[in-house]
Scaffold this motif. Sequence first.
Motif, PDB file in Angstrom:
ATOM      1  N   ILE A  90       0.798   4.502  -2.555  1.00  0.00           N
ATOM      2  CA  ILE A  90       0.598   5.849  -2.018  1.00  0.00           C
ATOM      3  C   ILE A  90       1.741   6.779  -2.416  1.00  0.00           C
ATOM      4  O   ILE A  90       1.525   7.920  -2.808  1.00  0.00           O
ATOM      5  N   HIS A 115       0.828  -1.216   0.000  1.00  0.00           N
ATOM      6  CA  HIS A 115       0.000   0.000   0.000  1.00  0.00           C
ATOM      7  C   HIS A 115       0.864   1.270   0.000  1.00  0.00           C
ATOM      8  O   HIS A 115       0.548   2.238  -0.696  1.00  0.00           O
ATOM      9  N   ASP A 132      -7.701   0.609   5.389  1.00  0.00           N
ATOM     10  CA  ASP A 132      -6.832  -0.229   6.232  1.00  0.00           C
ATOM     11  C   ASP A 132      -7.149  -0.024   7.715  1.00  0.00           C
ATOM     12  O   ASP A 132      -7.150  -0.978   8.497  1.00  0.00           O
ATOM     13  N   PHE A 133      -7.386   1.219   8.071  1.00  0.00           N
ATOM     14  CA  PHE A 133      -7.713   1.531   9.468  1.00  0.00           C
ATOM     15  C   PHE A 133      -9.009   0.831   9.889  1.00  0.00           C
ATOM     16  O   PHE A 133      -9.060   0.191  10.941  1.00  0.00           O
ATOM     17  N   SER A 152      -1.796  -3.099  14.347  1.00  0.00           N
ATOM     18  CA  SER A 152      -2.265  -2.867  12.976  1.00  0.00           C
ATOM     19  C   SER A 152      -3.043  -1.556  12.882  1.00  0.00           C
ATOM     20  O   SER A 152      -2.895  -0.797  11.924  1.00  0.00           O
ATOM     21  N   THR A 153      -3.880  -1.317  13.875  1.00  0.00           N
ATOM     22  CA  THR A 153      -4.651  -0.078  13.871  1.00  0.00           C
ATOM     23  C   THR A 153      -3.726   1.132  13.973  1.00  0.00           C
ATOM     24  O   THR A 153      -3.904   2.130  13.263  1.00  0.00           O
ATOM     25  N   VAL A 190      -8.707  10.580   9.472  1.00  0.00           N
ATOM     26  CA  VAL A 190      -9.255   9.224   9.589  1.00  0.00           C
ATOM     27  C   VAL A 190     -10.744   9.321   9.884  1.00  0.00           C
ATOM     28  O   VAL A 190     -11.588   8.688   9.232  1.00  0.00           O
ATOM     29  N   ILE A 218      -7.451   4.628   0.730  1.00  0.00           N
ATOM     30  CA  ILE A 218      -6.694   3.383   0.925  1.00  0.00           C
ATOM     31  C   ILE A 218      -6.349   3.230   2.411  1.00  0.00           C
ATOM     32  O   ILE A 218      -6.590   2.183   3.022  1.00  0.00           O
ATOM     33  N   LEU A 219      -5.821   4.295   2.994  1.00  0.00           N
ATOM     34  CA  LEU A 219      -5.342   4.198   4.389  1.00  0.00           C
ATOM     35  C   LEU A 219      -6.483   4.060   5.387  1.00  0.00           C
ATOM     36  O   LEU A 219      -6.387   3.305   6.353  1.00  0.00           O
ATOM     37  N   VAL A 220      -7.576   4.784   5.157  1.00  0.00           N
ATOM     38  CA  VAL A 220      -8.696   4.686   6.101  1.00  0.00           C
ATOM     39  C   VAL A 220      -9.384   3.324   5.945  1.00  0.00           C
ATOM     40  O   VAL A 220      -9.875   2.756   6.921  1.00  0.00           O
ATOM     41  N   VAL A 226      -1.939   7.754   8.188  1.00  0.00           N
ATOM     42  CA  VAL A 226      -2.840   8.877   7.867  1.00  0.00           C
ATOM     43  C   VAL A 226      -2.316  10.169   8.488  1.00  0.00           C
ATOM     44  O   VAL A 226      -2.358  11.227   7.857  1.00  0.00           O
ATOM     45  N   ALA A 240      -2.002   2.054  10.673  1.00  0.00           N
ATOM     46  CA  ALA A 240      -2.874   2.783   9.742  1.00  0.00           C
ATOM     47  C   ALA A 240      -3.053   4.234  10.207  1.00  0.00           C
ATOM     48  O   ALA A 240      -2.994   5.164   9.395  1.00  0.00           O
ATOM     49  N   GLU A 241      -3.236   4.421  11.504  1.00  0.00           N
ATOM     50  CA  GLU A 241      -3.377   5.797  12.013  1.00  0.00           C
ATOM     51  C   GLU A 241      -2.109   6.622  11.755  1.00  0.00           C
ATOM     52  O   GLU A 241      -2.183   7.796  11.393  1.00  0.00           O
TER      53      GLU A 241
END
Lengths: 327, 327
Positions: free
Chosen positions: A97, A93, B123-124, A149-150, B42, B119-121, A157, A153-154
């Motif tokens: 990006i 990913h 994943d979140f 994992s969360t 997010v 894409i990132l949200v 972003v 992703a945060e």
Amino acid sequence: MSAVSALISHSAIVHLHNLLADDMQRVNQATLGHAQSKVGLVEKVAQHLLCSGGKRLRPLLTIACSHLFRDQPGYAVQLAAAVELIHSATLLHDDVIDESDLRRGQATANRLWGNVPSILVGDFLFSKAFQLMVEAENQKVLEVLSKASTRIAEGEVLQLELLGDLNLSLENYLEIVGAKTASLFAAACQVGGMIVDMPVWLEDDLYQFGYNLGIAFQITDDILDYGPGGEKLGKSVGNDFFEGKVTLPVLLMCQNPDFFPVWESWFDQPSRNEDDFKAAQNLLQGQNMLETCYEYTKPFTEKALHHLSKMPAGVMRDALNALISWI
Amino acid sequence: MSAVSALISHSAIVHLHNLLADDMQRVNQATLGHAQSKVGLVEKVAQHLLCSGGKRLRPLLTIACSHLFRDQPGYAVQLAAAVELIHSATLLHDDVIDESDLRRGQATANRLWGNVPSILVGDFLFSKAFQLMVEAENQKVLEVLSKASTRIAEGEVLQLELLGDLNLSLENYLEIVGAKTASLFAAACQVGGMIVDMPVWLEDDLYQFGYNLGIAFQITDDILDYGPGGEKLGKSVGNDFFEGKVTLPVLLMCQNPDFFPVWESWFDQPSRNEDDFKAAQNLLQGQNMLETCYEYTKPFTEKALHHLSKMPAGVMRDALNALISWI
């Protein structure tokens, strides 16, 4: 740490790989095995990335941390594979990006097959990682890895939200690095110990060891992106600069009002060229900024050493100590 | 099923929502609550999608299936939220992949904020779903949901691999539909029962009920995309045609050598226009093809009814029976 000493202590990771060769071979088999699919394109994209010669640093940490407590890693092998699959999913990913063309000296999956397969195969690898860690049947391990994992992703972003902001605070920089990189290092270490029933009172120390190691690793990675040293380690350099990412060297330079306008002139442009990058490198070297940045890793490597020192003494702890110096 | 009767039996889903209003309000709160983040972007992207007025069909199934066995849904509320978060994550990625501008009559997240946040949200949200279902502390539930997530990703890649292939077999079409849609329907139903300790011997029936319902749902959705009827149900039409997706109506038309070249002339182009779509609609209507397609849903709705009939009788089973007719 100079580029030369970085090259010398690169052997620390090789030493760990040698110590754990049998286990790491099983990790590799598990990782590749779980990237298999009857859908041909899934397998092609996944294998391309997984066989491109990454350092396997995160799964190595999982295995090494399990060996701090037990001779047999048990299900740590599968968890290490899950950690590598999560990491690989984020790389697929990330390359979409960042519109990256090269990773580890090879064409990226998005360049070879386009963005769409990379997005979908990233989702596939992430799901597979989830499936694999569920098989561990260990509630605490699942909580640690799902939280990590969360946070990844945060962090990604937050990095996007603050992209190109030359007023980025050190606090925000460390928050991004902590979330997108250190949280997986921390989880990789902690679950390695947890799955072999490490003493509960050491769990937080093992997490903190991984977390601080992860921060130091990412700062070093950000420094190497401005070379010299990075190229010699087989990394391509300048990615952060071309993508307009404000990393530690830039952040510190921009705290000086003399240099802020120079970086502003570069980062206000939609793109930057090779001449800009060379000028940026010269500016950083002229101010000894990369050495200054290395100083910033010290509190983190010291904390990592401190938390590691609580673990049982032995060959594995010594090898992890050496790894901290490498980073 | 005509478009008119589709409109009438649309009330089946409204009836279920009314029956389960309190629980569904809690599901909604849990879904939105877990889409919160201290990272502003997010939250903006996630809330935009989650508040865009979806039918919440999948979480509704989880709750309804828990009520087949217990008055109190217990942790099914959180699992329903997790199911909706997984679905939302796939929608964010789908819209990037399909370059969609509109979803549920509103601008898509990728149109408003670009592909990268979507894409990132995505994943979140997927990670959050994972975190939420881990909290259920139920090994079997985790296995079911993690396997469904993997199948969704595989289905999406298979669909991509076969995109625009006018020789697509019915078998491959059903494989795609089964993986990308029906597997989550099936898991949503099964975990709703599992989490309230349904009898083990009914677990597979509940899965099969959801799976067959999901296939029938997706076939119907593919038919509605060629309208008429779809527009009246608030759906935008023509998406599959413009994206070059070979769905059941196209697949069946292309089995006739008289029509194959016509579709080939459209699908060989990099893009198709409104006039092409109207011509395609006319062609399908002239051959009564949409009615033929509805016939294809029958074996699946019949199987869904059969498996549902094994469940305890009552208000909830009746409501789910009516839902099958709606679909």
